[in-house]
Design a protein around this motif. Structure first.
Motif, PDB file in Angstrom:
ATOM      1  N   ARG A 104      42.998 -20.543 -14.903  1.00 33.82           N
ATOM      2  CA  ARG A 104      42.732 -21.918 -15.312  1.00 33.82           C
ATOM      3  C   ARG A 104      43.773 -22.331 -16.348  1.00 33.82           C
ATOM      4  NH1 ARG A 104      38.192 -24.297 -14.144  1.00 33.82           N
ATOM      5  NH2 ARG A 104      37.913 -25.186 -16.215  1.00 33.82           N
ATOM      6  N   ILE A 105      44.638 -23.262 -15.934  1.00 38.62           N
ATOM      7  CA  ILE A 105      45.759 -23.686 -16.761  1.00 38.62           C
ATOM      8  C   ILE A 105      45.567 -25.149 -17.169  1.00 38.62           C
ATOM      9  CG2 ILE A 105      48.269 -23.856 -16.955  1.00 38.62           C
ATOM     10  CD1 ILE A 105      47.306 -20.993 -16.248  1.00 38.62           C
ATOM     11  N   LEU A 106      45.470 -25.389 -18.471  1.00 32.98           N
ATOM     12  CA  LEU A 106      45.374 -26.748 -18.991  1.00 32.98           C
ATOM     13  C   LEU A 106      46.763 -27.371 -19.013  1.00 32.98           C
ATOM     14  CD1 LEU A 106      43.883 -29.076 -20.496  1.00 32.98           C
ATOM     15  CD2 LEU A 106      44.417 -27.842 -22.619  1.00 32.98           C
ATOM     16  N   VAL A 107      46.876 -28.587 -18.514  1.00 37.94           N
ATOM     17  CA  VAL A 107      48.120 -29.355 -18.583  1.00 37.94           C
ATOM     18  C   VAL A 107      47.850 -30.577 -19.453  1.00 37.94           C
ATOM     19  CG1 VAL A 107      49.833 -30.689 -17.285  1.00 37.94           C
ATOM     20  CG2 VAL A 107      48.924 -28.558 -16.332  1.00 37.94           C
ATOM     21  N   VAL A 108      48.616 -30.709 -20.536  1.00 36.91           N
ATOM     22  CA  VAL A 108      48.503 -31.856 -21.433  1.00 36.91           C
ATOM     23  C   VAL A 108      49.825 -32.606 -21.360  1.00 36.91           C
ATOM     24  CG1 VAL A 108      48.073 -32.652 -23.779  1.00 36.91           C
ATOM     25  CG2 VAL A 108      46.934 -30.576 -22.933  1.00 36.91           C
ATOM     26  N   ALA A 119      47.975 -22.741 -21.177  1.00 35.36           N
ATOM     27  CA  ALA A 119      48.157 -24.193 -21.239  1.00 35.36           C
ATOM     28  C   ALA A 119      49.637 -24.528 -21.262  1.00 35.36           C
ATOM     29  CB  ALA A 119      47.472 -24.761 -22.478  1.00 35.36           C
ATOM     30  N   VAL A 120      49.924 -25.738 -20.754  1.00 36.59           N
ATOM     31  CA  VAL A 120      51.256 -26.337 -20.811  1.00 36.59           C
ATOM     32  C   VAL A 120      51.070 -27.606 -21.629  1.00 36.59           C
ATOM     33  CG1 VAL A 120      53.131 -27.368 -19.490  1.00 36.59           C
ATOM     34  CG2 VAL A 120      51.885 -25.403 -18.544  1.00 36.59           C
ATOM     35  N   ARG A 179      42.170 -19.038 -30.483  1.00 30.07           N
ATOM     36  CA  ARG A 179      41.351 -18.404 -29.434  1.00 30.07           C
ATOM     37  C   ARG A 179      42.133 -17.372 -28.619  1.00 30.07           C
ATOM     38  NH1 ARG A 179      37.870 -23.527 -27.132  1.00 30.07           N
ATOM     39  NH2 ARG A 179      36.721 -23.859 -29.067  1.00 30.07           N
ATOM     40  N   GLY A 180      43.409 -17.232 -28.910  1.00 29.48           N
ATOM     41  CA  GLY A 180      44.225 -16.270 -28.173  1.00 29.48           C
ATOM     42  C   GLY A 180      44.616 -16.726 -26.789  1.00 29.48           C
ATOM     43  N   VAL A 181      44.589 -18.035 -26.550  1.00 33.76           N
ATOM     44  CA  VAL A 181      44.981 -18.585 -25.252  1.00 33.76           C
ATOM     45  C   VAL A 181      46.480 -18.873 -25.292  1.00 33.76           C
ATOM     46  CG1 VAL A 181      44.680 -20.491 -23.609  1.00 33.76           C
ATOM     47  CG2 VAL A 181      42.700 -19.618 -24.898  1.00 33.76           C
TER      48      VAL A 181
END
Length: 128
Positions: A13-17, A60-61, A81-83
């Motif tokens: 699961r990769i968050l893109v902002v 995340a990006v 959180r170590g993400v």
């Protein structure tokens, strides 16, 4: 033994902002082709903060400037959180605060496929 990019990103699961629609779409599409589950894209820091607090994320990006706001509060939560995350931004490395200078940095314009293929390098290995 090398890890295949598709295998490493599969079901991650990769968050893109990113607030620029076409760039967000291209990044999400590149990650999706490699098996990642894209969270977002979040077009604002407010949206990104909501996703960070509500969702399980593997990475995340982050664009540094999203609709005129800094994404650093999101980066701080992810780091706490170590993400793992990378910056994909129009800013050069000098604009990155010292605390985040070790974070991988992709300066626009960049090829979203290259970023997606490089992302596994920031992800920890899965343990079974």
């Amino acid at each position: 033994m090398t890890r295949s990019t598709h295998a490493v990103l599969a079901q991650r699961r990769i968050l893109v902002v990113e607030d620029e629609y076409f760039i967000a779409h291209d990044i999400a599409h590149a990650l999706g082709r490699l098996g990642a589950e894209v969270v977002g894209p979040a077009p604002s820091c407010e949206d990104a903060l909501a996703l960070v607090t509500a969702e399980h994320l593997d990475a995340a990006v982050l664009d540094i400037n999203v609709r005129g706001q800094t994404v650093l509060p999101v980066a701080e939560i992810l780091a706490a959180r170590g993400v793992p995350f990378v910056f994909a931004t129009g800013y050069d490395r000098g604009a990155v605060p010292v605390a985040f200078r070790s974070v991988p940095h992709w300066e626009k314009p960049f090829n979203p496929d290259h970023l997606a293929r490089a992302l596994p390098e920031v992800l920890p290995r899965r343990t079974r």
